[in-house]
Write an enzyme that holds these catalytic residues in place. Structure first.
Site, PDB file in Angstrom:
ATOM      1  N   SER A 139       0.837  -1.324  -0.117  1.00  0.00           N
ATOM      2  CA  SER A 139      -0.032   0.009   0.002  1.00  0.00           C
ATOM      3  C   SER A 139       0.712   1.455  -0.005  1.00  0.00           C
ATOM      4  O   SER A 139       0.371   2.477   0.152  1.00  0.00           O
ATOM      5  CB  SER A 139      -0.914  -0.019   1.218  1.00  0.00           C
ATOM      6  OG  SER A 139      -1.989  -0.782   0.884  1.00  0.00           O
ATOM      7  N   SER A 168      -6.398   3.422   3.937  1.00  0.00           N
ATOM      8  CA  SER A 168      -5.787   2.456   2.824  1.00  0.00           C
ATOM      9  C   SER A 168      -6.823   1.628   1.908  1.00  0.00           C
ATOM     10  O   SER A 168      -6.489   0.742   1.649  1.00  0.00           O
ATOM     11  CB  SER A 168      -4.753   1.611   3.798  1.00  0.00           C
ATOM     12  OG  SER A 168      -3.847   1.206   2.547  1.00  0.00           O
ATOM     13  N   LYS A 189       2.484   6.865   5.298  1.00  0.00           N
ATOM     14  CA  LYS A 189       1.929   5.489   4.854  1.00  0.00           C
ATOM     15  C   LYS A 189       2.350   4.155   5.013  1.00  0.00           C
ATOM     16  O   LYS A 189       3.633   3.950   5.221  1.00  0.00           O
ATOM     17  CB  LYS A 189       1.637   5.654   3.102  1.00  0.00           C
ATOM     18  CG  LYS A 189       0.464   4.492   2.531  1.00  0.00           C
ATOM     19  CD  LYS A 189      -0.598   5.198   3.128  1.00  0.00           C
ATOM     20  CE  LYS A 189      -2.018   4.305   2.545  1.00  0.00           C
ATOM     21  NZ  LYS A 189      -1.829   2.983   3.561  1.00  0.00           N
ATOM     22  N   LYS A 201      -0.110   3.505  -2.717  1.00  0.00           N
ATOM     23  CA  LYS A 201      -1.088   4.620  -2.453  1.00  0.00           C
ATOM     24  C   LYS A 201      -0.582   5.932  -2.278  1.00  0.00           C
ATOM     25  O   LYS A 201      -1.291   7.024  -2.590  1.00  0.00           O
ATOM     26  CB  LYS A 201      -2.010   4.368  -1.325  1.00  0.00           C
ATOM     27  CG  LYS A 201      -2.840   3.195  -1.734  1.00  0.00           C
ATOM     28  CD  LYS A 201      -3.817   2.643  -0.679  1.00  0.00           C
ATOM     29  CE  LYS A 201      -4.620   1.450  -0.719  1.00  0.00           C
ATOM     30  NZ  LYS A 201      -4.027   0.194  -0.437  1.00  0.00           N
TER      31      LYS A 201
END
Length: 394
Positions: free
Chosen positions: A67, A130, A233, A70
């Site tokens: 992720s 997320s 993140k 992202k």
């Protein structure tokens, strides 16, 4: 500000160009300060303002980004908002491909089929919780198809000069052709902070409630009171392990970005990231060395409509040094060519400012032309030709 000495010789170019700013690093400088033991397959610690790499392990090794992908999705969304292509108030109808049911056993914001959801909420769904479903919904809203959106992601990869990154999805679920590196992720993070400050504010939010479902931000360092972490993140898949990109500031306004990838446990990624950030703040400081648009030197120009040109930097310049070493830093500038010749464009690089500590080059900053110089007329050019011809004889 450091006093510059002048050396009008051709600049030696070093490897390791950092695309974030005007700084060109001579190398990932080693100061003899041992970094902490970090339990990760790969990691990096970068000073946001200078671009200096303070510590790293296999920073260019290709990994499954999970992720962390992202972050680039968020960058594309943030740019679309900034450019007015979409608006936070836009309502998006959730289709089959973005339906939450398509993402079992993975992170999502629990979108319902045919539900109307604002771009603002979808963006928070991507960054804070997320949401894989939110990524698809935004990708289709902005680009028509996920494939077109991924193309936009990879265009920014090229623009940022990333050498070890390729995206095939907007959410980061494992794909053999999707990869990135700790260094590349740190650079993406720095671009979000620098280019999209409004987008970056969302990364500090600790929770998000949608469809009456309250979810926390998975970046546990946001709750850590020993540091001022305001992003970024997390990521995890079975192939990737546990990843975390984090950014923090200290009271001196120094900002660091850490990336750890391939950590074996959920909590471990926070522990390892904290080690790096605390070590960086304890051992280094960021110095602002040059002010944007402030003249460093005025140099003669030949064959131009001006007889001289001011040199400096168009963006504030920073370097990173070990704490207590500021007074020992030396600086000089070198021109690429002995004589400057028109035409010269504003921002054109004509030399380097080189910083040294303990006899070693530690940072190099591009020296730029501060105003345009056009070509001169026939008679002026003829005179300049004569002057240069005579000078070349001595």
């Amino acid at each position: 500000m450091l006093k510059l000495s002048t050396k009008l010789t051709k600049t030696v170019f070093f490897s390791g160009i950092i695309a974030l700013s005007s700084v060109v690093s001579a190398q990932d400088v080693q100061y003899g300060i041992s970094p902490p033991e970090v339990n990760a397959q790969t990691y990096i610690l970068m000073d946001y303002n200078s671009g200096a790499i303070l510590a790293s392990l296999n920073p260019d090794q290709r990994q499954y980004p999970a992720s962390l992908t992202k972050m680039m999705t968020s960058y594309v969304v943030g740019q679309a908002l900034k450019q007015g292509k979409i608006h936070n108030s836009d309502m998006v109808t959730i289709g089959e491909s973005a339906w939450g049911r398509n993402f079992p056993d993975s992170s999502k914001m629990f979108l319902n089929l045919n539900q109307q959801v604002s771009v603002a909420d979808l963006n928070k769904g991507v960054i804070i919780v997320s949401g894989n479903d939110a990524c698809v919904a935004l990708a289709e809203h902005i680009s028509g198809t996920v494939l077109n959106f991924v193309d936009s992601m990879n265009k920014y990869v090229q623009q940022f000069g990333l050498k070890n990154t390729n995206f095939t999805t907007p959410h980061g679920l494992d794909d053999p052709n999707q990869y990135s590196s700790a260094r590349d992720m740190a650079i993406i993070g720095a671009h979000i902070i620098r280019d999209l400050p409004e987008e970056y504010k969302i990364y500090a939010e600790k929770e998000f409630t949608f469809n009456k479902i309250k979810q926390p931000n998975r970046n546990g360092l946001l709750w850590d009171k020993s540091m001022k972490v305001d992003g970024m993140k997390t990521g995890h898949t079975s192939q990737a392990g546990y990843n975390l990109a984090a950014s923090a500031t200290n009271p001196s306004n120094m900002r660091l970005i850490s990336v750890v990838m391939g950590v074996s446990t959920y909590k471990g990624r926070e522990v390892e990231s904290k080690k790096l950030l605390q070590w960086g703040f304890a051992n280094f400081e960021t110095l602002k060395t040059l002010d944007a648009n402030k003249e460093i030197s005025a140099q003669p120009v030949y064959y131009g409509d001006e007889s001289s040109v001011k040199l400096g930097v168009l963006l504030d310049s920073f370097i990173t040094v070990p704490k207590g070493k500021q007074a020992e830093v030396k600086a000089r500038y070198e021109l690429d060519n002995k004589y400057l010749q028109a035409p010269l464009a504003k921002g054109q690089v004509v030399g380097k400012v080189i910083y040294q500590l303990d006899g070693k080059d530690i940072a190099i900053v591009n020296l730029q032309v501060m105003q345009e110089v056009k070509e001169g007329g026939f008679f002026g050019n003829a005179w300049d030709w004569l002057v240069l011809t005579i000078k070349s004889l001595f």
